[in-house]
Design a protein around this motif. Structure first.
Motif, PDB file in Angstrom:
ATOM      1  N   TRP A  85     -40.881  17.662 -40.205  1.00 47.72           N
ATOM      2  CA  TRP A  85     -40.999  19.294 -39.984  1.00 47.72           C
ATOM      3  C   TRP A  85     -40.560  19.585 -38.515  1.00 47.72           C
ATOM      4  CZ3 TRP A  85     -45.192  16.428 -40.477  1.00 47.72           C
ATOM      5  CH2 TRP A  85     -46.309  16.624 -39.552  1.00 47.72           C
ATOM      6  N   GLN A  86     -40.237  20.851 -38.343  1.00 46.23           N
ATOM      7  CA  GLN A  86     -39.982  21.541 -37.012  1.00 46.23           C
ATOM      8  C   GLN A  86     -41.211  22.130 -36.534  1.00 46.23           C
ATOM      9  OE1 GLN A  86     -35.982  22.795 -36.254  1.00 46.23           O
ATOM     10  NE2 GLN A  86     -35.412  22.098 -38.404  1.00 46.23           N
ATOM     11  N   GLU A 122     -41.729  23.956 -33.999  1.00 49.41           N
ATOM     12  CA  GLU A 122     -41.593  25.181 -33.389  1.00 49.41           C
ATOM     13  C   GLU A 122     -41.260  26.444 -34.379  1.00 49.41           C
ATOM     14  OE1 GLU A 122     -37.669  23.283 -33.819  1.00 49.41           O
ATOM     15  OE2 GLU A 122     -39.640  22.570 -33.092  1.00 49.41           O
ATOM     16  N   ARG A 123     -40.845  26.032 -35.559  1.00 46.82           N
ATOM     17  CA  ARG A 123     -40.588  27.090 -36.549  1.00 46.82           C
ATOM     18  C   ARG A 123     -41.696  27.575 -37.218  1.00 46.82           C
ATOM     19  NH1 ARG A 123     -36.471  24.987 -41.109  1.00 46.82           N
ATOM     20  NH2 ARG A 123     -36.794  27.023 -41.832  1.00 46.82           N
ATOM     21  N   LEU A 124     -43.031  27.081 -37.009  1.00 48.18           N
ATOM     22  CA  LEU A 124     -44.365  27.632 -37.376  1.00 48.18           C
ATOM     23  C   LEU A 124     -45.214  28.088 -36.204  1.00 48.18           C
ATOM     24  CD1 LEU A 124     -45.414  24.735 -40.063  1.00 48.18           C
ATOM     25  CD2 LEU A 124     -44.515  27.096 -40.483  1.00 48.18           C
ATOM     26  N   ARG A 125     -44.825  27.867 -35.003  1.00 46.38           N
ATOM     27  CA  ARG A 125     -45.627  28.100 -33.914  1.00 46.38           C
ATOM     28  C   ARG A 125     -46.266  29.499 -34.153  1.00 46.38           C
ATOM     29  NH1 ARG A 125     -42.639  26.033 -30.071  1.00 46.38           N
ATOM     30  NH2 ARG A 125     -43.705  24.024 -30.405  1.00 46.38           N
ATOM     31  N   THR A 153     -50.221  24.089 -40.924  1.00 46.21           N
ATOM     32  CA  THR A 153     -49.276  22.828 -40.976  1.00 46.21           C
ATOM     33  C   THR A 153     -50.048  21.621 -41.621  1.00 46.21           C
ATOM     34  OG1 THR A 153     -47.869  23.164 -39.137  1.00 46.21           O
ATOM     35  CG2 THR A 153     -47.897  20.841 -39.784  1.00 46.21           C
ATOM     36  N   ASP A 203     -39.774  21.580 -43.984  1.00 45.24           N
ATOM     37  CA  ASP A 203     -39.851  22.771 -43.352  1.00 45.24           C
ATOM     38  C   ASP A 203     -40.006  24.202 -44.252  1.00 45.24           C
ATOM     39  OD1 ASP A 203     -39.489  22.271 -40.646  1.00 45.24           O
ATOM     40  OD2 ASP A 203     -37.615  21.149 -41.140  1.00 45.24           O
ATOM     41  N   GLU A 204     -39.162  24.149 -45.375  1.00 46.85           N
ATOM     42  CA  GLU A 204     -39.225  25.275 -46.159  1.00 46.85           C
ATOM     43  C   GLU A 204     -40.428  25.541 -47.065  1.00 46.85           C
ATOM     44  OE1 GLU A 204     -36.930  27.327 -50.098  1.00 46.85           O
ATOM     45  OE2 GLU A 204     -36.146  25.434 -49.098  1.00 46.85           O
ATOM     46  N   SER A 234     -43.252  26.632 -44.376  1.00 42.86           N
ATOM     47  CA  SER A 234     -42.854  28.211 -43.958  1.00 42.86           C
ATOM     48  C   SER A 234     -43.589  29.049 -45.101  1.00 42.86           C
ATOM     49  CB  SER A 234     -41.470  28.372 -43.698  1.00 42.86           C
ATOM     50  OG  SER A 234     -41.362  29.692 -43.363  1.00 42.86           O
TER      51      SER A 234
END
Length: 373
Positions: A15-16, A18-21, A193, A261-262, A265
């Protein structure tokens, strides 16, 4: 099609970060505010909020699986579990068991999730069951563990879990990962996460003969509570019930890939939504106390009975609002008395009237989840 546990890199989810930060930061900040607010409430108000949160989540996590439980029975069991006074109420095994698990989650936010604790939770929620061969232990049946829907002969397989002989080793990896990624550990992960991965990983293994959804959601709730380090409760299952169809769809989509990632999120949005619901509950309880204090000694017994019944329904309120006929059913009052009582409650600001004639409904003058949606 391969399931995630069949993929070569399992269980190395990707997963990335930064997308959840921003969502992770918002969750921790909201939790700090919630904990601070609870500390300033009276013992009575705090206890009421705790019971309401835990019972709502107990009802919701069971309803997600299609099991409808009794609210009063769960709340009575919770009060006993938490050492709070209350009217004795004989609970059925299912209500007593889910209440015991919820109380354990609330009382022990700092306890790590171990195999023994998972087995305890499973025994609690399977309380009274006589149709299972493995309660408080991993499944042992050699037949495939599948999640299916549809009529016989036209069934759709939504997921198939690893064979039972792989379960102990698979769960060993998950529990080791939980230790390594806990707050303060060398590989610590942010709260949402970690909760999202833990829930997906657990559901992918499906370690128990039954009850995997309820235990898996308890696992996610425990992970979130440990990150906050306080006896608080997000009430994630209540939100997941509201989005049950999407919840199942997200789990199914995430069960065929290691790129999540999806999924993460989506879980983050639900976690933040659950915090909003918890804040609404605090406001609801405080407003209830204010309204009842203001009206104390000015209402007749019928009016007081109906108001208390409406408040007992919680922030969701009566489904469809309070009608004159429902008021009559609760109180046994004749039509003329019902009309007089309701008009008086509106004039006093205890109820808000909406609609006209047969569509007239009455609501509490407080924000509710039902009113917002």
């Amino acid at each position: 099609m391969s399931w995630n546990w069949e993929l070569r890199d399992w269980p190395s989810f990707t997963w990335q970060e930064e997308r959840l930060r921003d969502k992770e930061q918002a969750f921790i900040e909201n939790a700090a505010v919630s904990v601070g607010t609870l500390r300033h409430l009276s013992d009575t108000d705090r206890a009421e909020i705790v019971i309401e949160r835990l019972s709502a989540d107990a009802l919701s996590t069971s309803a997600i699986e299609g099991e409808l439980l009794d609210r009063d029975s769960i709340q009575s069991s919770l009060r006993r579990q938490l050492g709070l006074s209350g009217t004795p109420f004989r609970s059925r095994p299912a209500e007593a068991g889910i209440a015991e698990m919820m109380a354990d989650l609330y009382r022990h936010p700092h306890l790590p999730v171990t195999e023994a604790r998972l087995f305890d939770w499973h025994r609690m929620i399977m309380n009274g069951r006589r149709d299972l061969s493995a309660i408080g232990s991993y499944r042992r049946d050699p037949e495939p563990m599948q999640i299916v829907s549809g009529a016989y002969g036209r069934q759709h397989v939504h997921f198939e879990a690893p064979p039972s002989d792989r379960v102990p080793a698979e769960m060993g990896q998950l529990l080791d990962w939980l230790r390594r990624t806990a707050p303060g550990a060398p590989q610590a992960l942010p709260a949402i996460t970690r909760a999202g991965i833990a829930h997906l990983w657990f559901e992918s293994i499906h370690p128990f003969e039954d009850g995997n959804g309820r235990v898996g959601r308890a696992l996610a709730e425990s992970v979130l509570a440990l990150a906050v380090s306080s006896p608080t409760f997000c009430g994630l299952s209540k939100v997941l019930l509201r989005h049950r169809k999407a919840y199942y769809a997200q789990l199914e989509a995430a069960s065929t890939t290691l790129a999540i990632d999806e999924w993460l999120s989506w879980v983050a949005d639900r976690a933040l939504e659950s915090q909003e619901g918890a804040d609404q509950l605090v406001s609801f309880v405080l407003e209830k106390a204010r309204i009842m204090d203001r009206l104390r000694g000015t209402l007749n017994s019928r009016q007081e009975k109906v108001l208390l019944r409406m408040f007992e329904a919680g922030p969701e309120g009566f489904e469809g609002g309070l009608s004159a006929s429902k008021y009559a059913t609760i109180t046994g009052a004749p039509p003329a008395t019902v009309t007089r009582d309701l008009n008086d409650l509106v004039e006093r600001g205890a109820l808000v009237r909406t609609g006209e004639r047969k569509s007239t409904r009455y609501h509490l003058p407080v924000p509710t989840s039902g009113a917002r949606r």
